[in-house]
Design a protein around this motif. Structure first.
Motif, PDB file in Angstrom:
ATOM      1  N   ASN A  52      22.709 -15.892 -26.279  1.00  0.00           N
ATOM      2  CA  ASN A  52      23.262 -17.215 -26.009  1.00  0.00           C
ATOM      3  C   ASN A  52      23.657 -17.976 -27.269  1.00  0.00           C
ATOM      4  O   ASN A  52      24.100 -19.117 -27.174  1.00  0.00           O
ATOM      5  CB  ASN A  52      22.274 -18.048 -25.175  1.00  0.00           C
ATOM      6  CG  ASN A  52      22.122 -17.477 -23.774  1.00  0.00           C
ATOM      7  OD1 ASN A  52      22.588 -16.383 -23.489  1.00  0.00           O
ATOM      8  ND2 ASN A  52      21.462 -18.204 -22.895  1.00  0.00           N
ATOM      9  N   CYS A  53      23.470 -17.368 -28.447  1.00  0.00           N
ATOM     10  CA  CYS A  53      24.004 -18.016 -29.649  1.00  0.00           C
ATOM     11  C   CYS A  53      24.304 -16.968 -30.713  1.00  0.00           C
ATOM     12  O   CYS A  53      23.936 -15.799 -30.567  1.00  0.00           O
ATOM     13  CB  CYS A  53      23.058 -19.102 -30.166  1.00  0.00           C
ATOM     14  SG  CYS A  53      21.856 -18.525 -31.376  1.00  0.00           S
ATOM     15  N   GLY A  54      24.958 -17.388 -31.754  1.00  0.00           N
ATOM     16  CA  GLY A  54      25.429 -16.473 -32.786  1.00  0.00           C
ATOM     17  C   GLY A  54      24.360 -15.988 -33.757  1.00  0.00           C
ATOM     18  O   GLY A  54      24.635 -15.179 -34.642  1.00  0.00           O
ATOM     19  N   MET A  55      23.127 -16.473 -33.603  1.00  0.00           N
ATOM     20  CA  MET A  55      22.044 -15.940 -34.442  1.00  0.00           C
ATOM     21  C   MET A  55      21.490 -14.653 -33.825  1.00  0.00           C
ATOM     22  O   MET A  55      20.819 -13.881 -34.498  1.00  0.00           O
ATOM     23  CB  MET A  55      20.920 -16.963 -34.595  1.00  0.00           C
ATOM     24  CG  MET A  55      21.365 -18.239 -35.310  1.00  0.00           C
ATOM     25  SD  MET A  55      19.992 -19.253 -35.838  1.00  0.00           S
ATOM     26  CE  MET A  55      19.391 -19.911 -34.282  1.00  0.00           C
ATOM     27  N   GLY A  56      21.778 -14.488 -32.509  1.00  0.00           N
ATOM     28  CA  GLY A  56      21.304 -13.292 -31.817  1.00  0.00           C
ATOM     29  C   GLY A  56      22.371 -12.216 -31.875  1.00  0.00           C
ATOM     30  O   GLY A  56      23.208 -12.265 -32.769  1.00  0.00           O
ATOM     31  N   PRO A  57      22.401 -11.304 -30.948  1.00  0.00           N
ATOM     32  CA  PRO A  57      21.436 -11.166 -29.865  1.00  0.00           C
ATOM     33  C   PRO A  57      20.010 -10.922 -30.367  1.00  0.00           C
ATOM     34  O   PRO A  57      19.811 -10.167 -31.303  1.00  0.00           O
ATOM     35  CB  PRO A  57      21.945  -9.949 -29.094  1.00  0.00           C
ATOM     36  CG  PRO A  57      23.380  -9.806 -29.471  1.00  0.00           C
ATOM     37  CD  PRO A  57      23.492 -10.328 -30.847  1.00  0.00           C
ATOM     38  N   VAL A  72       9.391 -13.551 -30.201  1.00  0.00           N
ATOM     39  CA  VAL A  72      10.253 -14.655 -29.746  1.00  0.00           C
ATOM     40  C   VAL A  72      11.616 -14.497 -30.421  1.00  0.00           C
ATOM     41  O   VAL A  72      11.752 -13.734 -31.384  1.00  0.00           O
ATOM     42  CB  VAL A  72       9.653 -16.044 -30.088  1.00  0.00           C
ATOM     43  CG1 VAL A  72       8.368 -16.290 -29.324  1.00  0.00           C
ATOM     44  CG2 VAL A  72       9.441 -16.207 -31.585  1.00  0.00           C
ATOM     45  N   GLY A  73      12.621 -15.220 -29.915  1.00  0.00           N
ATOM     46  CA  GLY A  73      13.943 -15.173 -30.528  1.00  0.00           C
ATOM     47  C   GLY A  73      13.952 -15.941 -31.849  1.00  0.00           C
ATOM     48  O   GLY A  73      12.965 -16.596 -32.212  1.00  0.00           O
ATOM     49  N   LEU A  74      15.059 -15.882 -32.571  1.00  0.00           N
ATOM     50  CA  LEU A  74      15.152 -16.579 -33.861  1.00  0.00           C
ATOM     51  C   LEU A  74      14.833 -18.066 -33.709  1.00  0.00           C
ATOM     52  O   LEU A  74      14.209 -18.674 -34.574  1.00  0.00           O
ATOM     53  CB  LEU A  74      16.562 -16.425 -34.458  1.00  0.00           C
ATOM     54  CG  LEU A  74      16.647 -15.467 -35.650  1.00  0.00           C
ATOM     55  CD1 LEU A  74      16.342 -14.045 -35.189  1.00  0.00           C
ATOM     56  CD2 LEU A  74      18.031 -15.525 -36.295  1.00  0.00           C
ATOM     57  N   CYS A  75      15.280 -18.640 -32.591  1.00  0.00           N
ATOM     58  CA  CYS A  75      15.049 -20.066 -32.361  1.00  0.00           C
ATOM     59  C   CYS A  75      13.641 -20.333 -31.846  1.00  0.00           C
ATOM     60  O   CYS A  75      13.268 -21.481 -31.632  1.00  0.00           O
ATOM     61  CB  CYS A  75      16.066 -20.605 -31.364  1.00  0.00           C
ATOM     62  SG  CYS A  75      15.908 -19.850 -29.741  1.00  0.00           S
ATOM     63  N   THR A  81      11.309 -17.828 -21.381  1.00  0.00           N
ATOM     64  CA  THR A  81      12.492 -18.688 -21.431  1.00  0.00           C
ATOM     65  C   THR A  81      13.761 -17.839 -21.433  1.00  0.00           C
ATOM     66  O   THR A  81      14.710 -18.118 -20.688  1.00  0.00           O
ATOM     67  CB  THR A  81      12.457 -19.573 -22.702  1.00  0.00           C
ATOM     68  OG1 THR A  81      11.300 -20.398 -22.619  1.00  0.00           O
ATOM     69  CG2 THR A  81      13.690 -20.435 -22.821  1.00  0.00           C
ATOM     70  N   ILE A  82      13.758 -16.789 -22.235  1.00  0.00           N
ATOM     71  CA  ILE A  82      14.942 -15.926 -22.325  1.00  0.00           C
ATOM     72  C   ILE A  82      15.225 -15.275 -20.971  1.00  0.00           C
ATOM     73  O   ILE A  82      16.356 -15.268 -20.484  1.00  0.00           O
ATOM     74  CB  ILE A  82      14.735 -14.877 -23.441  1.00  0.00           C
ATOM     75  CG1 ILE A  82      14.820 -15.575 -24.806  1.00  0.00           C
ATOM     76  CG2 ILE A  82      15.742 -13.744 -23.335  1.00  0.00           C
ATOM     77  CD1 ILE A  82      14.491 -14.695 -25.998  1.00  0.00           C
ATOM     78  N   THR A  83      14.172 -14.764 -20.346  1.00  0.00           N
ATOM     79  CA  THR A  83      14.351 -14.094 -19.055  1.00  0.00           C
ATOM     80  C   THR A  83      14.826 -15.088 -17.990  1.00  0.00           C
ATOM     81  O   THR A  83      15.733 -14.783 -17.210  1.00  0.00           O
ATOM     82  CB  THR A  83      13.024 -13.449 -18.609  1.00  0.00           C
ATOM     83  OG1 THR A  83      12.492 -12.733 -19.715  1.00  0.00           O
ATOM     84  CG2 THR A  83      13.229 -12.498 -17.469  1.00  0.00           C
ATOM     85  N   ALA A  84      14.225 -16.251 -17.990  1.00  0.00           N
ATOM     86  CA  ALA A  84      14.617 -17.267 -17.001  1.00  0.00           C
ATOM     87  C   ALA A  84      16.071 -17.679 -17.216  1.00  0.00           C
ATOM     88  O   ALA A  84      16.831 -17.850 -16.255  1.00  0.00           O
ATOM     89  CB  ALA A  84      13.700 -18.485 -17.097  1.00  0.00           C
ATOM     90  N   ARG A  85      16.472 -17.820 -18.471  1.00  0.00           N
ATOM     91  CA  ARG A  85      17.866 -18.201 -18.740  1.00  0.00           C
ATOM     92  C   ARG A  85      18.833 -17.129 -18.262  1.00  0.00           C
ATOM     93  O   ARG A  85      19.871 -17.434 -17.680  1.00  0.00           O
ATOM     94  CB  ARG A  85      18.055 -18.429 -20.247  1.00  0.00           C
ATOM     95  CG  ARG A  85      17.437 -19.722 -20.753  1.00  0.00           C
ATOM     96  CD  ARG A  85      17.991 -20.146 -22.090  1.00  0.00           C
ATOM     97  NE  ARG A  85      17.827 -19.172 -23.157  1.00  0.00           N
ATOM     98  CZ  ARG A  85      17.486 -19.486 -24.415  1.00  0.00           C
ATOM     99  NH1 ARG A  85      17.260 -20.741 -24.741  1.00  0.00           N
ATOM    100  NH2 ARG A  85      17.392 -18.555 -25.328  1.00  0.00           N
ATOM    101  N   ASN A  86      18.487 -15.866 -18.515  1.00  0.00           N
ATOM    102  CA  ASN A  86      19.373 -14.780 -18.068  1.00  0.00           C
ATOM    103  C   ASN A  86      19.480 -14.760 -16.548  1.00  0.00           C
ATOM    104  O   ASN A  86      20.568 -14.606 -15.983  1.00  0.00           O
ATOM    105  CB  ASN A  86      18.840 -13.425 -18.566  1.00  0.00           C
ATOM    106  CG  ASN A  86      19.028 -13.256 -20.053  1.00  0.00           C
ATOM    107  OD1 ASN A  86      19.955 -13.821 -20.645  1.00  0.00           O
ATOM    108  ND2 ASN A  86      18.154 -12.484 -20.682  1.00  0.00           N
ATOM    109  N   HIS A 202      22.198 -23.073 -22.268  1.00  0.00           N
ATOM    110  CA  HIS A 202      22.805 -23.000 -23.601  1.00  0.00           C
ATOM    111  C   HIS A 202      21.687 -23.030 -24.643  1.00  0.00           C
ATOM    112  O   HIS A 202      20.581 -23.514 -24.371  1.00  0.00           O
ATOM    113  CB  HIS A 202      23.743 -24.208 -23.767  1.00  0.00           C
ATOM    114  CG  HIS A 202      24.449 -24.268 -25.082  1.00  0.00           C
ATOM    115  ND1 HIS A 202      23.869 -24.796 -26.206  1.00  0.00           N
ATOM    116  CD2 HIS A 202      25.692 -23.874 -25.442  1.00  0.00           C
ATOM    117  CE1 HIS A 202      24.724 -24.707 -27.221  1.00  0.00           C
ATOM    118  NE2 HIS A 202      25.838 -24.153 -26.778  1.00  0.00           N
ATOM    119  N   MET A 203      21.964 -22.531 -25.812  1.00  0.00           N
ATOM    120  CA  MET A 203      20.962 -22.509 -26.876  1.00  0.00           C
ATOM    121  C   MET A 203      20.342 -23.900 -27.061  1.00  0.00           C
ATOM    122  O   MET A 203      21.046 -24.904 -27.154  1.00  0.00           O
ATOM    123  CB  MET A 203      21.644 -22.077 -28.186  1.00  0.00           C
ATOM    124  CG  MET A 203      20.697 -21.753 -29.312  1.00  0.00           C
ATOM    125  SD  MET A 203      20.318 -23.199 -30.313  1.00  0.00           S
ATOM    126  CE  MET A 203      18.779 -22.701 -31.052  1.00  0.00           C
ATOM    127  N   GLY A 204      19.026 -23.916 -27.086  1.00  0.00           N
ATOM    128  CA  GLY A 204      18.334 -25.141 -27.460  1.00  0.00           C
ATOM    129  C   GLY A 204      18.335 -26.255 -26.435  1.00  0.00           C
ATOM    130  O   GLY A 204      18.262 -27.417 -26.813  1.00  0.00           O
TER     131      GLY A 204
END
Ligand code: XCC
Ligand code: SF4
Length: 653
Positions: A52-57, A72-75, A81-86, A202-204
């Motif tokens: 969901n952002c350019g620091m990932g995937p 956890v992700g970079l953020c 949270t990641i799974t729920a967002r997907n 969206h990110m954040g």
């Protein structure tokens, strides 16, 4: 590369097997070949990848060792949270798809009501009046035309509405409406909920998986009780509410000596017109001059369900048969609109004379012929499409024609209004006989078995095993989408299928003369199942809410994001909903546990996942029995059977 399966292990549909052999011989690649060559990405399949952002995937697979800190992700986004967002983004996409379909229908409906587009009209005034009441319009003093215009305007406005609640929520049982309000799940406007869900993921932004799941429910409800329901209702008013109709299904409906036109996709706006125009004497005459005996229109995917339900037009096949239909060499045009159209069909078509005709400005395809559907000029656009197919007939290579003989007969057209009518008997339409038979145990419960076919599973198989097991246990089955097609091909959509049922359900099917599996339409028509469930609640005797009914839902072979949206609106409407094949959150135990166990406490419905069809049936029946017990009708089942036995025993004496 994974090992290629034997063709017999890929599908239990004979016609599909036959065509797969031909495709193999001719070196034509299909979805089954690609499924063997490419495994699903395990991280993505589990929902553990965020891009969901350019620091990932960012990949956050579950920790391998006990006690290892969770990745956890970079953020800093957690696995949940990641799974729920997907998951939520699948709901947003699915809702967007159904609802954009609904918006298209509403737009055409309004133009038709205003008398601006010849070819479309009002076929079901009764349903128009019902919608007038839903929208609190002055039905008594408005002419049909005025009413249709106002209903059209109101429906269009539901998409962009910013505040308040969607109007069709009022149709639900009162208890459910209160629950939606209590947990802030009641959708305000259709587009608003999709946009907000995209924003929140969206990110954040929203980093609370429960809060994301609730907005996903608000969005999904805007599909089921909003966009998709508008699609179903307005299509019924314009094209007619389905009543039982017989038809044929499978690749064998293609004809060697006629022009074959396949209408494939979802919205009936185009296909209805193609069906009408295919009987145009001028075009039939043109077909004759080309050497064809007639024009044969057949449907594929949900478009097929739409025109079958309303016209008895044959179904050529399901989602996984689209390339194979072209491989028969006998398809002169495949006319597509939106959703479930594989890009691969263009490449398949290049091996034959088949024209792929795209019709929607939203869905074009490199290499295909685009004849844009203009609703202002629907008839002549449809004529152009049919003419292109007829002209193409002479381009057939006779040596390449291979039409399998397999086809089956079926009965479809069970709108919830029709079920009401059929069950009600001679004197009045009502769900009372259904409720009575559920209470007395002849019918143990209701199952909705719906959804797609997934090339990762054996085609049609899980659907059929699951459904036969339910029938055997006296569970009546409501079906839509591609599952309905699996049932049709296997002969389950005929009254004779009563032979698969337990004694209670069999006796009802025989008395009423209905199949034990009721084909209720396309995937947007899952809203008919919501309405049927609501009608059962309102009839009385089975609790005050959908969540209290002895009922369960399943999508054994889902693949589309729309299926996730549908599943989530069923869960948020109080239904135990079981998916097969794969489940997109399994990487996160915590999130999956929330969907499978946590939600029920608040919403009364919950998700579940099971790949084995017999275990699926077992779980659904256990849920049904749990609800029967809570209603205090669990003993009725044994009692009825014992009474009959006792009577027989007495007679024997
Ligand atoms: Fe598509 Fe609707 Fe799924 Fe079939 S069942 S594969 S969504 S056509 Ni709707
Ligand atoms: Fe990674 Fe966070 Fe960006 Fe997702 S939003 S890609 S988890 S940094």
């Amino acid at each position: 590369m994974a090992k290629k399966e034997k063709i017999e292990n890929l599908t239990c549909c004979e016609a599909t097997q036959h065509m797969l052999k031909i495709a193999e011989k001719q070196g034509i690649e299909t979805v089954f070949d690609r499924a063997a060559a490419m495994r699903p990405c395990p991280i993505g399949a589990d929902g553990s990848c965020c891009k969901n952002c350019g620091m990932g995937p960012c990949r956050v697979p579950p920790s391998k060792k006990e006690g290892e800190p969770a990745k956890v992700g970079l953020c800093g986004a957690t696995h949940e949270t990641i799974t729920a967002r997907n998951f939520a983004r699948m709901v947003a996409a699915g809702t967007a798809a159904h609802s954009d379909h609904g918006r298209g229908v509403a737009g055409v409906f309004l133009l038709a009501a205003q008398g601006k587009i010849p070819g479309y009209g009002i076929k079901d005034e009764q349903k128009l009046l019902q919608l007038g009441l839903d929208f609190d319009l002055d039905v008594e003093n408005l002419s049909i035309k005025e009413l249709a215009i106002q209903v059209g305007e109101k429906c269009v406005a539901q998409f962009g509405q910013q505040e308040g609640e969607l109007v069709f929520l009022k149709r639900a049982p009162l208890k459910r409406q209160e629950l939606w309000r209590k947990y802030k799940l009641a959708p305000r406007g259709i587009d608003r909920e999709v946009v907000e869900l995209m924003h929140r993921t969206h990110m954040g932004v929203d980093q609370d998986y429960k809060n994301i799941t609730a907005q996903a429910a608000r969005c999904a409800l805007a599909d089921g009780w909003g966009g998709a329901m508008i699609a179903t209702e307005l299509q019924d008013i314009m094209f007619g509410t389905p009543v039982p109709v017989t038809g044929n299904i499978n690749l064998g409906v293609l004809k060697a000596d006629e022009v074959n036109i396949i209408v494939h996709g979802h919205e009936p706006l185009v296909s209805e017109m193609v069906v009408v125009v295919s009987q145009d004497p001028e075009l039939l005459e043109l077909a004759k001059t080309k050497g064809a005996k007639g024009i044969n229109v057949a449907g594929m995917c949900c478009t097929a369900n739409e025109i079958l339900m309303r016209h008895g037009v044959p179904i050529v096949g399901n989602f996984l048969q689209q390339e194979l239909a072209i491989t028969t060499g006998a398809v002169d045009a495949m006319v597509v609109d939106v959703q479930c159209i594989m890009q691969a069909i263009q490449k398949t078509a290049e091996n034959f004379h088949t024209k792929i005709i795209t019709t929607s400005p939203k869905a074009m395809m490199e290499g295909a012929t685009h004849i844009e559907f203009d609703e202002h000029d629907a008839i002549s656009t449809a004529q152009n499409i049919v003419r292109a197919a007829v002209e193409n007939y002479t381009q057939r290579d006779k040596a390449k024609i291979n039409i399998p003989t397999a086809k089956a007969e079926m009965v479809a057209g069970f709108s919830h209004e029709t079920i009401n009518y059929l069950l009600g008997g001679t004197f009045r339409s009502s769900y009372k006989p259904l409720n009575d038979n559920i209470i007395n145990g002849r019918i143990r419960g209701i199952a909705g078995v719906v959804g797609c076919n997934n090339a990762r599973d054996k085609d049609d198989e899980t659907h059929l095993i699951l459904i036969k097991e339910l029938l055997k246990n006296d569970v009546i089955v409501l079906t839509t989408g591609c599952v309905a097609m699996a049932c049709g091909k296997a002969g389950l959509l005929t009254p004779e299928a009563a032979k698969y049922c337990g004694p209670g359900l069999a006796s009802i099917c025989e008395t009423v003369g209905i199949p034990p599996v009721l084909h209720m339409g396309a995937c947007v028509d899952n809203t008919r199942i919501l309405m049927a469930a609501t009608a059962v609640v309102k009839e009385g005797g089975l609790g005050d809410d959908i969540s209290e009914l002895p009922a369960a839902g399943a999508a054994p072979g889902w693949m589309s994001e729309k299926a996730i949206a549908i599943g989530h609106y069923f869960v948020a409407s109080g239904v135990y909903t079981l998916f097969g094949s794969t489940f997109p959150t399994l990487g996160s135990k915590k999130y999956t546990d929330y969907l499978f166990n946590g939600l029920e406490e608040e919403w009364g419905g919950k998700w579940d996942f099971e790949q084995d069809p017999l275990k699926m049936a077992e779980k659904m029946i256990a849920h049904i029995d749990k609800k029967r017990e809570a209603l205090g009708i669990d003993k009725a089942r044994e009692r009825v059977l014992m009474d009959m036995e006792m009577r027989r025993d007495l007679e024997a004496v």
